[in-house]
Scaffold this motif. Structure first.
Motif, mmCIF file in Angstrom:
data_model
loop_
_atom_site.group_PDB
_atom_site.id
_atom_site.type_symbol
_atom_site.label_atom_id
_atom_site.label_comp_id
_atom_site.label_asym_id
_atom_site.label_seq_id
_atom_site.Cartn_x
_atom_site.Cartn_y
_atom_site.Cartn_z
ATOM 1 N N ASP A 85 0.660 -5.488 15.312
ATOM 2 C CA ASP A 85 -0.324 -6.143 14.439
ATOM 3 C C ASP A 85 -0.487 -7.628 14.780
ATOM 4 O OD1 ASP A 85 -0.630 -3.728 13.183
ATOM 5 O OD2 ASP A 85 0.774 -4.192 11.579
ATOM 6 N N TYR A 93 -0.584 7.916 1.871
ATOM 7 C CA TYR A 93 0.641 7.941 1.044
ATOM 8 C C TYR A 93 0.454 8.728 -0.254
ATOM 9 C CZ TYR A 93 2.645 4.463 4.187
ATOM 10 O OH TYR A 93 3.143 3.812 5.289
ATOM 11 N N PRO A 97 -3.572 9.729 14.638
ATOM 12 C CA PRO A 97 -3.237 11.050 14.099
ATOM 13 C C PRO A 97 -2.204 10.977 12.970
ATOM 14 C CG PRO A 97 -2.176 10.713 16.236
ATOM 15 C CD PRO A 97 -3.056 9.519 16.000
ATOM 16 N N ILE A 98 -2.138 12.050 12.157
ATOM 17 C CA ILE A 98 -1.096 12.115 11.117
ATOM 18 C C ILE A 98 -0.267 13.398 11.276
ATOM 19 C CG2 ILE A 98 -2.228 10.611 9.418
ATOM 20 C CD1 ILE A 98 -3.026 13.198 7.895
ATOM 21 N N VAL A 116 5.744 4.700 11.104
ATOM 22 C CA VAL A 116 5.968 4.037 9.808
ATOM 23 C C VAL A 116 5.437 4.939 8.685
ATOM 24 C CG1 VAL A 116 5.310 2.041 8.393
ATOM 25 C CG2 VAL A 116 5.759 1.743 10.838
ATOM 26 N N VAL A 169 7.423 10.576 17.185
ATOM 27 C CA VAL A 169 7.242 9.126 17.329
ATOM 28 C C VAL A 169 7.784 8.480 16.051
ATOM 29 C CG1 VAL A 169 5.259 8.962 18.888
ATOM 30 C CG2 VAL A 169 4.864 9.360 16.478
ATOM 31 N N ALA A 170 8.382 7.300 16.205
ATOM 32 C CA ALA A 170 8.971 6.629 15.033
ATOM 33 C C ALA A 170 7.835 6.029 14.209
ATOM 34 C CB ALA A 170 9.953 5.563 15.489
ATOM 35 N N PHE A 188 -9.216 1.189 15.042
ATOM 36 C CA PHE A 188 -9.284 0.601 16.380
ATOM 37 C C PHE A 188 -9.013 1.650 17.441
ATOM 38 C CE2 PHE A 188 -5.536 -0.718 13.967
ATOM 39 C CZ PHE A 188 -4.543 0.012 14.617
ATOM 40 N N VAL A 208 2.532 0.489 21.357
ATOM 41 C CA VAL A 208 2.391 1.291 20.127
ATOM 42 C C VAL A 208 1.038 2.001 20.136
ATOM 43 C CG1 VAL A 208 2.386 1.257 17.604
ATOM 44 C CG2 VAL A 208 3.903 -0.284 18.869
ATOM 45 N N VAL A 220 0.823 -1.220 0.000
ATOM 46 C CA VAL A 220 0.000 0.000 0.000
ATOM 47 C C VAL A 220 0.856 1.269 0.000
ATOM 48 C CG1 VAL A 220 -2.031 -1.073 1.025
ATOM 49 C CG2 VAL A 220 -0.301 -0.040 2.523
ATOM 50 N N GLU A 266 10.978 -0.345 10.384
ATOM 51 C CA GLU A 266 10.278 -1.545 9.914
ATOM 52 C C GLU A 266 10.807 -1.990 8.546
ATOM 53 O OE1 GLU A 266 9.091 0.402 12.064
ATOM 54 O OE2 GLU A 266 7.655 -0.676 13.294
ATOM 55 N N LEU A 319 -9.027 -5.559 10.954
ATOM 56 C CA LEU A 319 -8.291 -6.655 10.313
ATOM 57 C C LEU A 319 -7.662 -7.640 11.307
ATOM 58 C CD1 LEU A 319 -6.680 -7.990 8.001
ATOM 59 C CD2 LEU A 319 -5.170 -5.993 8.012
ATOM 60 N N ARG A 320 -6.868 -7.113 12.234
ATOM 61 C CA ARG A 320 -6.143 -8.032 13.133
ATOM 62 C C ARG A 320 -7.058 -8.597 14.219
ATOM 63 N NH1 ARG A 320 -2.517 -8.611 9.195
ATOM 64 N NH2 ARG A 320 -1.687 -6.578 8.628
ATOM 65 N N PRO A 345 -8.064 6.399 17.635
ATOM 66 C CA PRO A 345 -7.709 7.568 16.825
ATOM 67 C C PRO A 345 -6.250 7.460 16.370
ATOM 68 C CG PRO A 345 -8.702 8.237 18.916
ATOM 69 C CD PRO A 345 -8.483 6.763 18.999
HETATM 70 N N1 EPU Z 1 1.383 8.465 15.474
HETATM 71 C C1 EPU Z 1 1.261 9.777 15.863
HETATM 72 N N2 EPU Z 1 1.319 10.753 14.892
HETATM 73 C C2 EPU Z 1 1.505 10.460 13.577
HETATM 74 C C3 EPU Z 1 1.635 9.126 13.194
HETATM 75 C C4 EPU Z 1 1.577 8.140 14.169
HETATM 76 O O1 EPU Z 1 1.087 10.078 17.032
HETATM 77 O O2 EPU Z 1 1.570 11.395 12.772
HETATM 78 C C5 EPU Z 1 1.348 7.386 16.498
HETATM 79 C C6 EPU Z 1 0.170 6.437 16.274
HETATM 80 O O3 EPU Z 1 -1.006 6.914 16.876
HETATM 81 C C7 EPU Z 1 0.684 5.167 16.906
HETATM 82 C C8 EPU Z 1 2.186 5.216 16.603
HETATM 83 O O4 EPU Z 1 2.484 6.568 16.322
HETATM 84 O O5 EPU Z 1 0.502 5.197 18.290
HETATM 85 C C9 EPU Z 1 2.636 4.349 15.430
HETATM 86 O O6 EPU Z 1 1.867 4.668 14.277
HETATM 87 P P1 EPU Z 1 2.451 4.530 12.824
HETATM 88 O O7 EPU Z 1 2.386 5.842 12.145
HETATM 89 O O8 EPU Z 1 3.773 3.839 12.861
HETATM 90 O O9 EPU Z 1 1.372 3.600 12.168
HETATM 91 P P2 EPU Z 1 0.853 3.649 10.696
HETATM 92 O O10 EPU Z 1 1.953 4.011 9.769
HETATM 93 O O11 EPU Z 1 -0.392 4.437 10.611
HETATM 94 C C10 EPU Z 1 1.466 1.181 10.136
HETATM 95 C C11 EPU Z 1 0.715 -0.018 9.680
HETATM 96 C C12 EPU Z 1 -0.169 -0.531 10.807
HETATM 97 C C13 EPU Z 1 0.696 -0.839 12.015
HETATM 98 C C14 EPU Z 1 1.532 0.386 12.417
HETATM 99 C C15 EPU Z 1 2.511 0.129 13.533
HETATM 100 C C16 EPU Z 1 0.422 0.487 7.356
HETATM 101 C C17 EPU Z 1 -0.493 0.837 6.258
HETATM 102 N N3 EPU Z 1 -0.118 0.356 8.547
HETATM 103 O O12 EPU Z 1 0.466 2.148 10.482
HETATM 104 O O13 EPU Z 1 -0.741 -1.724 10.327
HETATM 105 O O14 EPU Z 1 -0.122 -1.197 13.103
HETATM 106 O O15 EPU Z 1 2.279 0.855 11.255
HETATM 107 O O16 EPU Z 1 3.395 -0.891 13.177
HETATM 108 O O17 EPU Z 1 1.610 0.308 7.159
HETATM 109 C C18 EPU Z 1 -2.351 -3.418 10.166
HETATM 110 O O18 EPU Z 1 -1.646 -3.919 9.266
HETATM 111 O O19 EPU Z 1 -3.322 -4.021 10.688
HETATM 112 C C19 EPU Z 1 -2.019 -2.081 10.660
HETATM 113 C C20 EPU Z 1 -2.866 -1.362 11.374
#
Ligand code: EPU
Length: 417
Positions: free
Chosen positions: A304, A96, A122-123, A163, A160-161, A118, A326, A26, A188, A368-369, A120
């Motif tokens: 996950d 993305y 944030p981005i 992904v 926060v690190a 599951f 996480v 994705v 990752e 999903l999970r 909130p």
């Molecule tokens: N976070 C923030 N601010 C941001 C981004 C993230 O506070 O701008 C926080 C999140 O709330 C969370 C932590 O940082 O507490 C980690 O979030 P991350 O951004 O790493 O997650 P993501 O990129 O949105 C991906 C996977 C998820 C997986 C997480 C953690 C994709 C499309 N999704 O999400 O996968 O749980 O990394 O490893 O890559 C799944 O496959 O079921 C799934 C939810």
């Protein structure tokens, strides 16, 4: 709508092939937007999220051809159309599009992403990254509008690190002027996969997989061919399912290094795990010991796999503790497992799980999970048929689930709701 029916109590025995990683796919599909000629992706998983992304690429003017696990994307005629609703709301990873469209066209308007909710999610770190690169970001009626006359390299320290933020910044910064450094970057394997594709497209990215990533922007990117890494979460789900059903599974097409946290935890519990070159064999045992599991960022135990692990921990002696560092509250599946007879108490970020026999019930997957956890739980139930609704969530991430399970000896079928 369909529901999934499982008559459990049979060990999973045989070989299962793991497909390409959903969370790479994705990101890799939208990354193709940055190229000016055809990108070919191999080993794509055949899941709904990838199909939705293919539709998004077509809506943006790309030419997409799909043949099984291969997708050809010609992005040369694409444009940066605003996408407020519709397809972008179907999946979380539509974020993305922001980095990819910004990098190629200097502009993106994307509705706030949908997908598994599951908690909130944030981005803010994505936005912080785009702004550091010189973009202006505004929020207009639930859509994020991002624009920049020119993207300039910058040093970005992530709070926060994340992904998603790490990948989104890599996408945009590949086309920025000068050097971008992402500090506290996520590590990752999917980050490395995206960097590998971008570098094959002509980008100059170093350090992916470490906490410091350096991206030297380039003027243009070109097409290439890339094969996606195996899905470590799908592999982990089957490893856990093999242990929970006391089965004997060869999980093929995996990178054992990516599975180390799961392997170590299963070994600690008394499961037999053999690491081979590109596969892992898991042999279940009659008894397991309790375990404390901490879901962390990579290379820790993946969040996950936290919910699938909860189902396994219902099958061990004693009380186990499962903590998610996480996400603060990824436990929506717990009431469903409790409905099946599980003894689980959630306290803050942790779930305390006491081993118990599960019974058949009608349950619903909320993401999903959570769905994967319910499937594993259903496979362990010895009498009766477990009915799982919300199968559309499971189909977002696990391809060929029913044929795979049937071939491994499970009694499982889909039925109209
Ligand atoms: N976070 C923030 N601010 C941001 C981004 C993230 O506070 O701008 C926080 C999140 O709330 C969370 C932590 O940082 O507490 C980690 O979030 P991350 O951004 O790493 O997650 P993501 O990129 O949105 C991906 C996977 C998820 C997986 C997480 C953690 C994709 C499309 N999704 O999400 O996968 O749980 O990394 O490893 O890559 C799944 O496959 O079921 C799934 C939810």
């Amino acid at each position: 709508m369909e529901k999934l029916m499982i008559a459990g109590g049979r060990p999973l025995i045989g070989t299962v092939q793991i497909s390409g990683a959903k969370n790479s796919a994705v990101a890799l599909v939208p990354a193709a937007i940055l190229a000016e000629s055809e990108v070919v992706l191999d080993n794509l998983p055949e899941i709904n999220d990838v199909a939705t992304y293919a539709d998004i690429m077509t809506e943006l003017g790309g030419y997409v051809e799909r043949d099984g696990s291969t997708m050809r994307i010609d992005p040369s005629r694409m444009i940066s159309l605003p996408m407020h609703n519709g397809l972008v709301k179907k999946l979380r990873a539509s974020y993305y599009l922001m980095g990819a469209l910004l990098g190629r066209f200097g502009e993106a308007t994307i509705g706030m992403p949908g997908g598994c909710s599951f908690e909130p999610r944030p981005i803010d770190q994505h936005i912080k990254g785009f702004e550091a690169l010189g973009a202006t970001v505004t929020n207009d009626h639930g859509s994020v509008h991002i624009s920049a006359k020119e993207l300039r390299g910058a040093k970005i320290y992530l709070d926060v690190a994340s992904v998603g933020a790490t990948i989104n910044i890599m996408l945009a910064a590949s086309r920025a002027k000068g050097l971008t450094i992402i500090e506290n970057a996520a590590k990752e394997p999917e980050i490395i996969d995206v960097a590998t594709l971008l570098n094959a497209m002509g980008a100059k990215i170093k350090g992916a997989g470490t906490e410091s990533i350096r991206i030297e922007g380039v003027d243009s990117l070109h097409g290439c061919r890339h094969s996606i890494i195996p899905d470590r979460i799908q592999a982990g789900t089957y490893m856990i399912a093999a242990a929970a059903t006391r089965g004997n599974l060869l999980i093929d097409n995996v990178i054992p290094k990516h599975m180390e946290a799961v392997t170590a935890k299963l070994l600690e519990m008394g499961v037999e795990v053999q690491e081979l070159d590109e596969s892992i064999r898991v042999i279940g045992k009659p008894e397991y010991t309790q375990a404390d599991v901490k879901a962390l960022i990579y290379p820790g135990f993946a969040t996950d796999l936290q919910s699938p692990m909860a189902s396994l921990l219902t099958q061990v002696n004693g009380v186990s503790m499962l903590t998610d560092y996480v996400y603060s509250n990824r436990f929506k599946y717990v009431p469903e497992l409790v409905r099946m007879g599980a003894k689980i108490r959630v306290e803050g970020r942790s779930a305390l799980i006491e081993g118990s026999k599960l019974n058949a019930a009608k349950v619903s997957a909320s993401d999903l999970r959570a769905g994967a956890a319910l499937v594993i739980a259903g496979l362990t139930v010895e009498d009766g048929v477990t009915e799982i609704t919300g199968v559309e969530y499971i189909d977002r991430g696990y391809d060929h689930l029913v044929p795979n399970l049937l071939q491994l000896g499970a009694e499982v079928w889909r039925q109209a709701e």
